[in-house]
Structures are given as structure tokens and as C-alpha cells.
Scaffold this motif. Structure first.
Motif, short mmCIF file in Angstrom:
data_model
loop_
_atom_site.label_atom_id
_atom_site.label_comp_id
_atom_site.label_asym_id
_atom_site.label_seq_id
_atom_site.Cartn_x
_atom_site.Cartn_y
_atom_site.Cartn_z
N TRP A 323 0.82 -1.22 0.00
CA TRP A 323 0.00 0.00 0.00
C TRP A 323 0.85 1.26 0.00
N LEU A 324 1.95 1.26 0.75
CA LEU A 324 2.81 2.44 0.78
C LEU A 324 3.41 2.71 -0.59
N SER A 325 3.92 1.66 -1.24
CA SER A 325 4.53 1.84 -2.56
C SER A 325 3.49 2.27 -3.59
N ALA A 326 2.25 1.78 -3.46
CA ALA A 326 1.19 2.18 -4.39
C ALA A 326 0.85 3.66 -4.24
N ILE A 327 0.64 4.10 -3.00
CA ILE A 327 0.26 5.50 -2.77
C ILE A 327 1.39 6.45 -3.14
N VAL A 328 2.61 6.12 -2.72
CA VAL A 328 3.75 7.00 -3.03
C VAL A 328 4.02 7.01 -4.53
N SER A 329 3.95 5.85 -5.17
CA SER A 329 4.23 5.77 -6.60
C SER A 329 3.17 6.46 -7.45
N SER A 330 2.00 6.69 -6.89
CA SER A 330 0.97 7.39 -7.65
C SER A 330 1.22 8.90 -7.71
N VAL A 331 2.01 9.42 -6.77
CA VAL A 331 2.27 10.87 -6.77
C VAL A 331 3.73 11.22 -7.04
N ASN A 372 -0.75 3.90 -11.89
CA ASN A 372 -2.04 4.25 -12.51
C ASN A 372 -2.80 5.31 -11.73
N GLY A 373 -2.32 5.67 -10.54
CA GLY A 373 -3.09 6.56 -9.68
C GLY A 373 -3.26 7.97 -10.20
N THR A 374 -2.21 8.54 -10.75
CA THR A 374 -2.28 9.91 -11.26
C THR A 374 -1.56 10.00 -12.60
N LEU A 375 -1.69 11.14 -13.24
CA LEU A 375 -1.08 11.33 -14.55
C LEU A 375 0.44 11.35 -14.49
N VAL A 376 1.01 11.69 -13.32
CA VAL A 376 2.46 11.73 -13.19
C VAL A 376 3.01 10.49 -12.51
N GLY A 377 2.18 9.46 -12.33
CA GLY A 377 2.61 8.28 -11.60
C GLY A 377 3.54 7.36 -12.35
N ALA A 378 3.52 7.41 -13.68
CA ALA A 378 4.36 6.51 -14.47
C ALA A 378 4.74 7.18 -15.79
N SER A 379 5.84 6.73 -16.36
CA SER A 379 6.34 7.31 -17.60
C SER A 379 5.33 7.19 -18.73
N LYS A 399 -8.85 15.16 -14.87
CA LYS A 399 -9.64 14.25 -15.70
C LYS A 399 -9.12 12.83 -15.58
N TYR A 400 -7.81 12.68 -15.58
CA TYR A 400 -7.24 11.35 -15.42
C TYR A 400 -7.44 10.84 -14.00
N LEU A 401 -7.29 11.73 -13.00
CA LEU A 401 -7.37 11.33 -11.59
C LEU A 401 -8.71 10.67 -11.26
N TRP A 402 -9.80 11.21 -11.79
CA TRP A 402 -11.13 10.68 -11.49
C TRP A 402 -11.29 9.23 -11.96
N VAL A 403 -10.55 8.85 -12.99
CA VAL A 403 -10.63 7.48 -13.49
C VAL A 403 -9.50 6.63 -12.91
N GLY A 404 -8.28 7.14 -12.98
CA GLY A 404 -7.11 6.34 -12.63
C GLY A 404 -6.99 6.01 -11.16
N PRO A 406 -9.32 5.70 -8.57
CA PRO A 406 -10.19 4.61 -8.07
C PRO A 406 -9.80 3.24 -8.63
N ILE A 407 -9.40 3.21 -9.90
CA ILE A 407 -8.99 1.93 -10.48
C ILE A 407 -7.71 1.44 -9.83
N MET A 408 -6.79 2.35 -9.53
CA MET A 408 -5.57 1.96 -8.83
C MET A 408 -5.89 1.36 -7.47
N ILE A 409 -6.78 2.00 -6.72
CA ILE A 409 -7.17 1.48 -5.40
C ILE A 409 -7.79 0.09 -5.54
N LEU A 410 -8.65 -0.08 -6.54
CA LEU A 410 -9.29 -1.39 -6.75
C LEU A 410 -8.25 -2.47 -7.05
N THR A 411 -7.30 -2.18 -7.93
CA THR A 411 -6.29 -3.20 -8.28
C THR A 411 -5.38 -3.52 -7.08
#
Length: 425
Positions: A323-331, A372-379, A399-404, A406-411
Motif C-alpha cells: 500500500w505504501l509503494s502504491a500511494i507513493v508511486s501514484s504521486v 495508474n493513480g495519477t497522470l504523473v505516476g508513471a512514464s 480528468k485522469y485522476l477521477w478514473v485512474g 479509483p482503479i488503482m485502489i481497486l487493483t
């Protein structure tokens, strides 16, 4: 300095999110302020710039730029649309699945560079919005890249740090949950954008009646492009045996194609204009800004506190790392965070923790899927946004955040169940 670096980074991030000015300018100014106030010096800043990533991006952009003149992408667009009977909902799923599979066996950045032109060709022919397709491909590329050792940079780093985790072990342990996540996400994206995925029957008939072969404009250049691209892909599969960085493979393929295509000044100038330089400089600014957080110890302190909270318990540590790596990697960019976490996990082994495999797999899943969490989360996210903006389609941060997100949290929730059931029960 730690507080100052944190303030500068937060302000930079707020400006990026607000989109009042272009993200390249925001990242560049953030990096420069880090240098001006002495958070890090120029030599240290350059040390934090991942030139392997930048070289990979530039090399693949050159390859795609030259290949685009052959008509190959139009051919693939028509072929894929006809296989899907020109039905937009099927096309969305087909392209998403293709993106995920390619991202597992190439890298996800290369895959989106190849898929975005195809997507625009298809959507223009059917007069439908490319936005659902682009968002689906961003998410699919990061999920697919999770499945293998070579699909995403964090996995490459983990495989290097833990050589006992072989190529096949990555597939055996990560591919099942990655592709389960993928099918769930495909269902969600199709349901979410169903109302937008409609076109006129006459446009479908026109697409089905097209001769895909006529899309090829230059057969000779196509042959050269496919040769260079095939050689590059082969290089990606064998670069560890060859002892070459993936950036050298990509740049070699790009410049080889320029040479084979004639190497004229006009060709080179035209190709260089197709390189997303704004995206390249955004990455440079972001690498330096995140380097400021690394140098002042913010990322290290965060990771250390997280490990201390678990008391070395494998179950607690694995789930916290996930969970830590997911949240940090999203921002933040996931590369410096993974680089910080690797020695901490290795230290757990030195302190007598016998089974670290669940922790490694948790780090890989969190870092890759967290992108997948935010637009700046991955190259790959930023590459798609840059290519879309070049074609007049703006993927905003929100616009990306509203979709990406929640899907990141689900995965990550699905991955939590998978890690617990498979490794920790």
C-alpha cells in the motif's frame, strides 16, 4: 533543508495539478529552485536524472517518428478495426488487451508510443472520441508491465537486487494477478464509457470495406523500419546477456533506422520534431525535484518509519509495502522510491527474516500498479498525455485522476487479497 525541499516539491506539485502553467515549466522551475536554494548541487542533480529512461524514450520516439511515414499505423488501425467488426466497444477492449500483452514483453513506454498513433487513426475514421481509448491504454500498459521482469523499470530494479527472482518467477508470481486485474479493469472501462462508444453504421461499413494494404505508403521504408524495430525488440529481450542498457538498444535502433532511411538533413529534422521534447524536459525536472527529496532524506525517512512500524513481521511488512509503494508511486516517480526500498528490504534479510519473497512481490505490485493513480505516476502516462496534446486532445491531471485513482485502489485491493492468500496465510 528537509523542510525546504518538501515545501518546494509540494508547491511544484500543486502547480502541476492546477494546470495553470504547463507541467514542463512547473517541473523545470521546481528543479531549478532546488538547485538555487542549495538542496542539491548540479553534479548531484545530474546523478538523479535517469538517462537510461530518457534515452529509451528518445530512441523509441525516433523509431516511431520514422515508421509513421510508412503508413504502418494506419494499416494496423484498419486491421484491428476490421477484426472488431468496427464496433467501438470491441475495439476498446482489443486495443487494451494488445497494449497490456505488449507491455509485458516490451516495456510499457515503447508500447504506448506504438499504440497511440494507431488509436488516433481508428477513432478519426469512426468519428469517436479517443479519450476512453487513451485512458484505457495508459492503465492497461501499467498493469501489463507488472506481469514480467522486463515490463516496468521497478521490476527490472527488483530483479537486479534479488537475482534469485528469475524471469519465470516474475511471470509465475505476478502475471496471474496482473491479468486478473486487467480483465476487471477492461469490464469497468467498457461500462464507464459505453455511452460514448457509438458510431454511425455507414462509418462502420466504410471501415469494413477498406483495403488495409493500401494504407502502406512506402514499402521500402516499411521494410527498413520493421527490420530496425525487430532488431530493437530482440535487443530488449537480450540486453542483459549483451551487457547493454535498454536506452542504448533503443537509441541504436533509432539511429540505425535514420541511417537506413538515408540519413538526410530533412529526414533528421522532421524526425527530431516528432520527439516529445516537452515530455523529456518534464522528466528531467521531475527527476531532479525528486532527487531533492532523496538527498534530504524525506523518502528514506518515510520508508524507514514504515518498516519500523511492522517490527519485521513479514505479513505486516508485505501489506504495508504494497500500500505504501502504491500511494507513493501514484504521486512520485516510482523509480527513486523503489531504489530506496530495496536496501531496506535487503536489511531485513540480514537481520534474519527468512522469507522475503512476499515483500518483493508486494513492492513490485505496489510500485507498478500505483503508477495508474495519477497522470504523473508513471512514464507511460505522461507519454500518452504528450502525444495526445500534440494531436489536440488534452488529458488533464484531474480528468485522469477521477478514473485512474479509483482503479488503482481497486487493483491494489485485489492484489492485497492475492498476496495474503497466496503467500501469507
Amino acid at each position: 533543508m528537509e523542510v525546504l525541499a518538501g515545501i518546494v516539491f509540494i508547491l511544484m506539485y500543486v502547480v502541476i495539478v492546477s494546470e495553470k502553467i504547463h507541467r514542463t515549466v512547473a517541473a523545470g522551475l521546481g528543479a531549478l529552485v532546488m538547485l538555487y536554494v542549495g538542496v542539491l548541487d548540479m553534479d548531484t542533480a545530474l546523478h538523479h536524472v535517469d538517462f537510461n529512461t530518457l534515452g529509451l524514450l528518445v530512441g523509441m520516439m525516433i523509431l516511431v517518428g520514422v515508421t509513421s511515414h510508412t503508413g504502418l499505423f494506419d494499416f494496423v488501425a484498419v486491421w484491428a478495426a476490421q477484426k472488431a467488426k468496427a464496433e467501438p466497444r470491441r475495439i476498446l477492449i482489443y486495443l487494451g488487451l494488445i497494449t497490456a500483452v505488449f507491455s509485458g514483453f516490451l516495456d510499457n513506454v515503447t508500447t504506448v508510443l506504438l499504440m497511440v498513433p494507431v488509436t488516433f487513426s481508428i477513432t478519426q475514421k469512426l468519428h469517436i472520441s479517443p479519450m476512453p481509448f487513451l485512458l484505457t491504454q495508459i492503465i492497461a500498459s501499467n498493469i501489463g508491465g507488472t506481469a514480467t521482469l522486463i515490463g516496468d523499470p521497478p521490476n527490472i530494479m527488483i530483479g537486479s537486487a534479488a537475482p534469485e527472482l528469475t524471469f519465470m518467477m516474475f511471470i509465475e508470481n505476478l502475471a496471474p494477478i496482473a491479468f486478473f486485474d486487467l480483465f476487471v479493469v477492461m469490464f469497468i472501462m467498457e461500462a464507464l464509457y459505453r455511452k460514448q462508444l457509438h458510431t454511425k453504421p455507414e462509418l462502420q461499413s466504410e471501415v469494413m470495406a477498406m483495403d488495409a494494404g493500401k494504407c502502406i505508403k512506402d514499402h521500402k521504408l516499411l521494410g527498413k523500419s520493421l527490420f530496425a524495430l525487430g532488431l530493437t525488440i530482440l535487443g530488449f529481450f537480450t540486453h542483459s546477456m549483451l551487457g547493454l542498457e535498454s536506452s542504448l538498444i533503443a537509441l541504436g535502433g533509432g539511429f540505425l533506422l535514420l541511417l537506413l532511411a538515408g540519413g538526410s538533413a530533412s529526414l533528421v529534422e522532421k524526425t527530431m520534431k516528432s520527439v516529445e521534447w516537452a515530455t523529456i524536459f518534464f522528466f528531467i525536472g521531475l527527476f531532479i525535484a525528486v532527487g531533492g527529496l532523496v538527498e534530504t532524506g524525506i523518502i528514506h525517512d518515510l520508508a524507514t518509519m514504515a518498516i519500523e512500524l511492522t517490527g519485521g513481521d513479514v505479513t505486516t511488512t508485505s501489506l504495508l509495502v504494497l500500500w505504501l509503494s502504491a500511494i507513493v508511486s501514484s504521486v512520485l516517480d516510482n523509480i527513486p522510491f523503489v531504489a530506496t526500498m530495496i536496501p531496506l528490504i535487503q536489511n531485513m534479510g540480514a537481520m534474519g527474516v527468512s522469507n522475503l519473497d512476499p515483500v518483493w512481490w508486494s513492492l513490485a505490485l505496489g510500485a507498478c500498479l500505483g503508477g495508474n493513480g495519477t497522470l504523473v505516476g508513471a512514464s507511460a502516462n505522461l507519454i500518452v498525455a504528450g502525444l495526445a496534446a500534440e494531436r489536440g486532445v488534452k488529458i488533464t491531471f484531474l480528468k485522469y485522476l477521477w478514473v485512474g485513482f479509483p482503479i488503482m485502489i481497486l487493483t491494489i485491493l485485489l492484489s492485497t487479497v492475492y498476496v495474503y492468500v497466496r503467500y501469507l496465510m
